[in-house]
Design a protein around this motif. Sequence first.
Motif, short mmCIF file in Angstrom:
data_model
loop_
_atom_site.label_atom_id
_atom_site.label_comp_id
_atom_site.label_asym_id
_atom_site.label_seq_id
_atom_site.Cartn_x
_atom_site.Cartn_y
_atom_site.Cartn_z
N LEU A 1 -23.72 1.28 -13.67
CA LEU A 1 -23.99 0.50 -12.46
C LEU A 1 -23.71 -0.97 -12.70
CD1 LEU A 1 -27.32 2.15 -11.21
CD2 LEU A 1 -24.98 2.60 -10.42
N TRP A 2 -24.04 -1.44 -13.90
CA TRP A 2 -23.80 -2.85 -14.21
C TRP A 2 -22.31 -3.17 -14.17
CZ3 TRP A 2 -25.82 -7.39 -14.09
CH2 TRP A 2 -25.23 -8.45 -14.79
N ARG A 3 -21.50 -2.31 -14.76
CA ARG A 3 -20.06 -2.52 -14.74
C ARG A 3 -19.53 -2.50 -13.31
NH1 ARG A 3 -15.34 -4.73 -15.70
NH2 ARG A 3 -13.58 -3.28 -15.49
N ASP B 1 -4.71 2.82 -15.03
CA ASP B 1 -4.13 3.98 -14.34
C ASP B 1 -3.57 3.68 -12.96
OD1 ASP B 1 -4.66 6.33 -16.20
OD2 ASP B 1 -6.63 5.39 -16.12
N SER B 2 -3.71 2.44 -12.50
CA SER B 2 -3.06 2.03 -11.26
C SER B 2 -2.64 0.58 -11.41
CB SER B 2 -3.96 2.22 -10.04
OG SER B 2 -5.15 1.45 -10.15
N PHE B 3 -1.62 0.20 -10.63
CA PHE B 3 -1.01 -1.12 -10.78
C PHE B 3 -0.70 -1.71 -9.41
CE2 PHE B 3 -0.19 1.47 -14.46
CZ PHE B 3 -0.52 0.64 -15.51
N ALA B 4 -1.07 -2.97 -9.24
CA ALA B 4 -0.87 -3.67 -7.96
C ALA B 4 0.30 -4.62 -8.08
CB ALA B 4 -2.14 -4.45 -7.59
N VAL C 1 -7.90 -5.90 -11.20
CA VAL C 1 -8.36 -6.04 -9.82
C VAL C 1 -9.05 -4.75 -9.41
CG1 VAL C 1 -6.60 -7.73 -9.13
CG2 VAL C 1 -6.10 -5.29 -8.94
N PHE C 2 -9.72 -4.78 -8.26
CA PHE C 2 -10.47 -3.61 -7.83
C PHE C 2 -9.54 -2.43 -7.53
CE2 PHE C 2 -12.84 -0.88 -4.93
CZ PHE C 2 -14.07 -0.81 -5.57
N SER C 3 -8.47 -2.70 -6.78
CA SER C 3 -7.53 -1.62 -6.45
C SER C 3 -6.22 -2.23 -6.00
CB SER C 3 -8.10 -0.72 -5.35
OG SER C 3 -8.11 -1.38 -4.11
N PRO C 4 -5.15 -1.44 -5.98
CA PRO C 4 -3.89 -1.93 -5.42
C PRO C 4 -3.84 -1.68 -3.92
CG PRO C 4 -3.55 0.23 -6.39
CD PRO C 4 -5.01 -0.09 -6.58
N CYS C 5 -3.05 -2.46 -3.22
CA CYS C 5 -2.73 -2.17 -1.82
C CYS C 5 -1.67 -1.09 -1.81
CB CYS C 5 -2.23 -3.43 -1.13
SG CYS C 5 -1.50 -3.12 0.50
N ALA C 6 -1.91 0.00 -1.10
CA ALA C 6 -0.98 1.13 -1.13
C ALA C 6 0.33 0.85 -0.43
CB ALA C 6 -1.65 2.36 -0.51
N LEU D 1 -11.30 5.83 -8.27
CA LEU D 1 -10.70 5.65 -9.59
C LEU D 1 -11.59 4.78 -10.48
CD1 LEU D 1 -6.97 5.11 -8.54
CD2 LEU D 1 -7.84 7.00 -9.92
N GLN D 2 -12.12 3.70 -9.92
CA GLN D 2 -13.01 2.84 -10.71
C GLN D 2 -14.26 3.60 -11.14
OE1 GLN D 2 -12.44 -0.01 -11.97
NE2 GLN D 2 -10.97 -1.14 -10.73
N LEU D 3 -14.84 4.38 -10.25
CA LEU D 3 -16.02 5.17 -10.60
C LEU D 3 -15.71 6.10 -11.77
CD1 LEU D 3 -17.36 6.14 -7.06
CD2 LEU D 3 -18.47 4.59 -8.67
N ALA D 4 -14.50 6.63 -11.80
CA ALA D 4 -14.10 7.55 -12.87
C ALA D 4 -13.64 6.83 -14.13
CB ALA D 4 -12.97 8.45 -12.36
N GLY D 5 -13.77 5.50 -14.13
CA GLY D 5 -13.39 4.72 -15.30
C GLY D 5 -11.91 4.42 -15.39
#
Length: 318
Positions: A305-307, A115-118, A160-165, A198-202
């Motif tokens: 939590l493991w993920r 759902d997001s792209f870096a 990756v964890f997140s994109p740079c905005a 976003l990661q928390l929400a899967g």
Amino acid sequence: MNNEILAFGVIIVNYNSGELLAECVERLLRQNPVPDKVIIVDNASEDGSLALLPEYDNVYIVAVDENMGFAAANNIALSHLQNVDLVMTLNPDAFVQEGCLAALLSSAQKYPLFDSFACRMMKASNVLDGAGDSYHISGLVWRNQYGKVLQAKQMVEHGVFSPCAGAAVYRRKVFEEVGGFDESFFCYVEDIDLGYRLQLAGKQCMYIPGAVVEHIGSAISNKYPGFAVYHGHRNLVWTLFKNTPLILLLFMLPFHLIMTLTLLPVFVVRGQWRVYLRAKRDAFKDLPRVWAQRKSIQKMRRISLWRLLTLYNYRIFR
């Protein structure tokens, strides 16, 4: 692969970016395909940067009366992009290269579960400015591969964890679902905070090396000494306390304290220790408000939590 045609909108937040803004937009509109709509939110610029911008049919300017910050300005722009599927946030000092938007659109169709792209952000022809963002176990954040010479391993698509905005793409629907950017952050780390939620929400993030953006980096904020240090290090604290599940927060707090104390001599040497300590003071003073945000954030958590532990970065050095 989903062959559905996706509508694509771009948000640019402008604040005294001078000639960079016109160059950013001009490069953007050279793309094939061009964005369906571009929203420029001008945060009460005083440098005449808007006057340097030619008129375009699909570029719209939203002028506000004060500098609302990066986070709030993006949220305002989103309300003008209700008919698009994908939203790109782009800094005025970030210039999309040929094929960038095509690569992002193709990836959004190819990876429907992401759902997001870096983007692959470049400082120079062969030096990386970033390949997505990392979230360290201490709560420190950084752009992956920053300053590294481009190698084959950085040309592979991966999560990756997140994109740079500064150059990021989000599915508009999920951006809204998790509440968009936290406007209290004003500027800096708001993209990591959003990526964490976003990661928390899967909702996962994919790094797309074929989507190349030339990024000058801090071309505007460097005009204001201490600005990045204050907002960045205040917002690191808020991101950790807002988003981290309690059992992991208790585990990470010692590492966060070590990181905070380790960085203090660095800012002493730089002559920025006062602004660094003020950032930490203000962060902790406002923790009751931040802590109150946790309830709704943790309620939307869909990953284990493991993920979550597998998403953090554990390296001692970058």
